[in-house]
Scaffold this motif. Structure first.
Motif, PDB file in Angstrom:
ATOM      1  N   ILE A   1     -18.211  -5.068   5.872  1.00 57.81           N
ATOM      2  CA  ILE A   1     -17.955  -3.849   6.640  1.00 57.81           C
ATOM      3  C   ILE A   1     -17.991  -2.651   5.701  1.00 57.81           C
ATOM      4  CG2 ILE A   1     -16.575  -4.992   8.415  1.00 57.81           C
ATOM      5  CD1 ILE A   1     -14.071  -4.013   6.947  1.00 57.81           C
ATOM      6  N   ARG A   2     -18.090  -1.480   6.287  1.00 57.25           N
ATOM      7  CA  ARG A   2     -18.083  -0.268   5.479  1.00 57.25           C
ATOM      8  C   ARG A   2     -16.742  -0.121   4.764  1.00 57.25           C
ATOM      9  NH1 ARG A   2     -18.641   5.647   8.181  1.00 57.25           N
ATOM     10  NH2 ARG A   2     -16.612   4.977   8.977  1.00 57.25           N
ATOM     11  N   ASP A   3     -16.756   0.443   3.565  1.00 58.11           N
ATOM     12  CA  ASP A   3     -15.542   0.585   2.768  1.00 58.11           C
ATOM     13  C   ASP A   3     -14.477   1.387   3.505  1.00 58.11           C
ATOM     14  OD1 ASP A   3     -13.932   0.348   0.434  1.00 58.11           O
ATOM     15  OD2 ASP A   3     -14.458   2.398  -0.103  1.00 58.11           O
ATOM     16  N   ARG A   4     -13.243   0.918   3.437  1.00 58.83           N
ATOM     17  CA  ARG A   4     -12.100   1.634   4.011  1.00 58.83           C
ATOM     18  C   ARG A   4     -11.447   2.449   2.902  1.00 58.83           C
ATOM     19  NH1 ARG A   4     -14.911  -0.407   8.031  1.00 58.83           N
ATOM     20  NH2 ARG A   4     -13.713  -1.394   9.718  1.00 58.83           N
ATOM     21  N   ARG A   5     -11.396   3.765   3.068  1.00 55.19           N
ATOM     22  CA  ARG A   5     -10.932   4.643   2.004  1.00 55.19           C
ATOM     23  C   ARG A   5      -9.417   4.848   2.038  1.00 55.19           C
ATOM     24  NH1 ARG A   5     -14.946   8.091   3.893  1.00 55.19           N
ATOM     25  NH2 ARG A   5     -13.397   9.744   4.187  1.00 55.19           N
ATOM     26  N   TRP A   6      -8.889   5.280   0.907  1.00 61.41           N
ATOM     27  CA  TRP A   6      -7.480   5.625   0.811  1.00 61.41           C
ATOM     28  C   TRP A   6      -7.226   6.951   1.515  1.00 61.41           C
ATOM     29  CZ3 TRP A   6      -4.033   2.418  -1.780  1.00 61.41           C
ATOM     30  CH2 TRP A   6      -4.613   1.411  -2.564  1.00 61.41           C
ATOM     31  N   SER A   7      -5.998   7.162   1.951  1.00 64.86           N
ATOM     32  CA  SER A   7      -5.614   8.438   2.548  1.00 64.86           C
ATOM     33  C   SER A   7      -4.256   8.851   2.000  1.00 64.86           C
ATOM     34  CB  SER A   7      -5.546   8.333   4.081  1.00 64.86           C
ATOM     35  OG  SER A   7      -4.539   7.411   4.482  1.00 64.86           O
ATOM     36  N   LEU A   8      -3.958  10.119   2.145  1.00 67.34           N
ATOM     37  CA  LEU A   8      -2.680  10.662   1.690  1.00 67.34           C
ATOM     38  C   LEU A   8      -1.844  11.041   2.900  1.00 67.34           C
ATOM     39  CD1 LEU A   8      -1.016  11.599  -0.824  1.00 67.34           C
ATOM     40  CD2 LEU A   8      -1.976  13.879  -0.415  1.00 67.34           C
ATOM     41  N   ASP A   9      -0.643  10.490   2.985  1.00 68.34           N
ATOM     42  CA  ASP A   9       0.278  10.766   4.088  1.00 68.34           C
ATOM     43  C   ASP A   9       1.288  11.830   3.689  1.00 68.34           C
ATOM     44  OD1 ASP A   9      -0.906   8.858   5.657  1.00 68.34           O
ATOM     45  OD2 ASP A   9       0.621   7.321   5.317  1.00 68.34           O
ATOM     46  N   THR A  10       1.588  12.723   4.617  1.00 66.74           N
ATOM     47  CA  THR A  10       2.640  13.721   4.416  1.00 66.74           C
ATOM     48  C   THR A  10       3.459  13.806   5.693  1.00 66.74           C
ATOM     49  OG1 THR A  10       1.249  15.001   2.898  1.00 66.74           O
ATOM     50  CG2 THR A  10       3.159  16.123   3.843  1.00 66.74           C
ATOM     51  N   GLY A  11       4.776  13.872   5.530  1.00 66.67           N
ATOM     52  CA  GLY A  11       5.602  13.914   6.725  1.00 66.67           C
ATOM     53  C   GLY A  11       7.075  14.109   6.427  1.00 66.67           C
ATOM     54  N   ILE A  12       7.899  13.632   7.348  1.00 65.96           N
ATOM     55  CA  ILE A  12       9.344  13.812   7.294  1.00 65.96           C
ATOM     56  C   ILE A  12      10.031  12.454   7.113  1.00 65.96           C
ATOM     57  CG2 ILE A  12      11.395  14.543   8.581  1.00 65.96           C
ATOM     58  CD1 ILE A  12       9.744  16.874   7.706  1.00 65.96           C
ATOM     59  N   GLN A  13      11.025  12.431   6.253  1.00 67.26           N
ATOM     60  CA  GLN A  13      11.817  11.220   6.054  1.00 67.26           C
ATOM     61  C   GLN A  13      13.298  11.544   6.234  1.00 67.26           C
ATOM     62  OE1 GLN A  13      10.863   8.163   3.075  1.00 67.26           O
ATOM     63  NE2 GLN A  13      12.816   8.642   2.096  1.00 67.26           N
ATOM     64  N   VAL A  14      13.994  10.691   6.974  1.00 69.68           N
ATOM     65  CA  VAL A  14      15.427  10.851   7.209  1.00 69.68           C
ATOM     66  C   VAL A  14      16.153   9.637   6.656  1.00 69.68           C
ATOM     67  CG1 VAL A  14      17.256  11.144   8.919  1.00 69.68           C
ATOM     68  CG2 VAL A  14      15.020  12.224   9.287  1.00 69.68           C
ATOM     69  N   ASN A  15      17.134   9.875   5.796  1.00 71.80           N
ATOM     70  CA  ASN A  15      17.992   8.817   5.264  1.00 71.80           C
ATOM     71  C   ASN A  15      19.403   9.009   5.816  1.00 71.80           C
ATOM     72  OD1 ASN A  15      15.815   9.347   3.018  1.00 71.80           O
ATOM     73  ND2 ASN A  15      16.554   7.277   2.668  1.00 71.80           N
ATOM     74  N   SER A  61      -1.081   2.868   1.641  1.00 71.26           N
ATOM     75  CA  SER A  61      -1.598   1.713   0.892  1.00 71.26           C
ATOM     76  C   SER A  61      -2.382   0.722   1.738  1.00 71.26           C
ATOM     77  CB  SER A  61      -0.440   0.985   0.206  1.00 71.26           C
ATOM     78  OG  SER A  61       0.500   0.531   1.162  1.00 71.26           O
ATOM     79  N   THR A  62      -2.615   1.001   3.027  1.00 71.96           N
ATOM     80  CA  THR A  62      -3.326   0.046   3.878  1.00 71.96           C
ATOM     81  C   THR A  62      -4.716  -0.280   3.345  1.00 71.96           C
ATOM     82  OG1 THR A  62      -2.144   0.965   5.786  1.00 71.96           O
ATOM     83  CG2 THR A  62      -4.017  -0.460   6.252  1.00 71.96           C
ATOM     84  N   ALA A  63      -5.349   0.708   2.709  1.00 67.37           N
ATOM     85  CA  ALA A  63      -6.700   0.478   2.174  1.00 67.37           C
ATOM     86  C   ALA A  63      -6.727  -0.592   1.104  1.00 67.37           C
ATOM     87  CB  ALA A  63      -7.266   1.787   1.615  1.00 67.37           C
ATOM     88  N   ALA A  64      -5.575  -0.894   0.498  1.00 62.14           N
ATOM     89  CA  ALA A  64      -5.545  -1.883  -0.579  1.00 62.14           C
ATOM     90  C   ALA A  64      -5.992  -3.258  -0.110  1.00 62.14           C
ATOM     91  CB  ALA A  64      -4.131  -1.974  -1.152  1.00 62.14           C
ATOM     92  N   TYR A  65      -5.827  -3.562   1.177  1.00 57.40           N
ATOM     93  CA  TYR A  65      -6.254  -4.865   1.696  1.00 57.40           C
ATOM     94  C   TYR A  65      -7.767  -5.049   1.619  1.00 57.40           C
ATOM     95  CZ  TYR A  65      -1.556  -5.314   3.656  1.00 57.40           C
ATOM     96  OH  TYR A  65      -0.196  -5.391   3.816  1.00 57.40           O
TER      97      TYR A  65
END
Length: 281
Positions: free
Chosen positions: A134-148, A84-88
């Protein structure tokens, strides 16, 4: 930095019934502050919350995952979510921004730019630059590991590590958060959280750096490198009846010094706050 504002109305995971969808809506007032120059604060008035937890598959407000290790005190999952960083850098008054920005169209230039500018001077001392210039900052999709890790009945620890899987910035980010819950009464709960959020140089440079493609003179070029933000959050919830509950939540994030020196960042902290009522369907 992130915008986890749906979390303000999320239910206690330990109390959620599995194998069914859960939908709730919060109505109240609040905002998510925007630390970038000329960036719009995000108003919080009506916040939907949608989640599903199966035996192993789960969906929680855009976070999609599959738990492949499950034990009484720990779960390990593979997960994917929109960064969600691009939302800024988006105009919240433009209705079509979300649909158009989610399309991952990479020309490969952002990754090479970061490598080429790796030796750029960090502290430029130049004037601040508007996020509109500035040039538009695009959204990205993150994939990874989560530990609870469910350390006790009242303490949870979450740790995750994500990679950009859309080729927008080729960056990584990781988070560690410790949460402590307090039972104030039969109807009231208090939750406190402390955490760290790390962003790799590729991710921080893409969103908060100044590149030649942004159209500014060489003296304005800036790359923050990898960054580490600290945050604290508090949430107070009180059950009103079977469907309604009152909630107050606030999060304060202290930005890394290298982010604060960026020409497009004007605040040293980022915060979110919301107070209202939640209706559980």
């Amino acid at each position: 930095m992130a915008l986890p504002f749906q979390a303000v109305i999320a239910e206690d995971a330990a109390l959620i019934e599995t194998e069914s969808w859960h939908f709730s809506v919060a109505i109240g007032g609040g905002l998510v502050s925007n630390p970038v120059v000329d960036g719009d604060n995000l108003p919080l008035i009506v916040i939907p919350n949608l989640s599903y937890y199966g035996d192993q598959f789960f969906f929680d407000n855009g976070l999609v995952g599959y738990s492949f290790i499950q034990a009484p005190t720990i779960e390990v999952s593979i997960a994917s979510k929109i960064n969600s960083t691009a939302a800024y850098f988006k105009d919240w008054n433009t209705e079509s921004w979300l649909i158009t920005s989610l399309i991952p169209v990479s020309d490969g230039s952002s990754g090479s730019n970061v490598k080429t500018l790796a030796g750029a001077i960090e502290d430029t001392g130049v004037d601040k630059i508007s996020s509109e210039d500035i040039r538009d900052r695009r959204w990205s999709l993150d994939t990874g590991i989560q530990v609870n890790w469910f350390a006790s009945d009242s303490i949870d620890v979450i740790a995750n590590y994500y990679l950009d899987t859309t080729g927008v910035h080729h960056g990584e980010n990781a988070l560690v958060e410790v949460t402590k819950r307090f039972v104030l009464s039969k109807e009231a709960r208090l939750q406190l959280g402390l955490g760290l959020h790390w962003q790799s140089a590729q991710l921080s440079n893409y969103y908060f750096g100044i590149h030649p493609e942004d159209g500014h003179p060489p003296s304005a070029l800036y790359l923050p490198g990898d960054t580490l933000n600290q945050f604290i959050q508090v949430q107070l919830a009180r059950k009103i009846n079977e469907n309604w509950r009152f909630i107050f939540t606030s999060k304060l994030q202290r930005l890394d010094e290298k982010l604060k020196r960026s020409p497009i960042v004007e605040e040293s902290k980022q915060y979110s706050v919301f107070m209202g009522a939640v209706y559980d369907f």
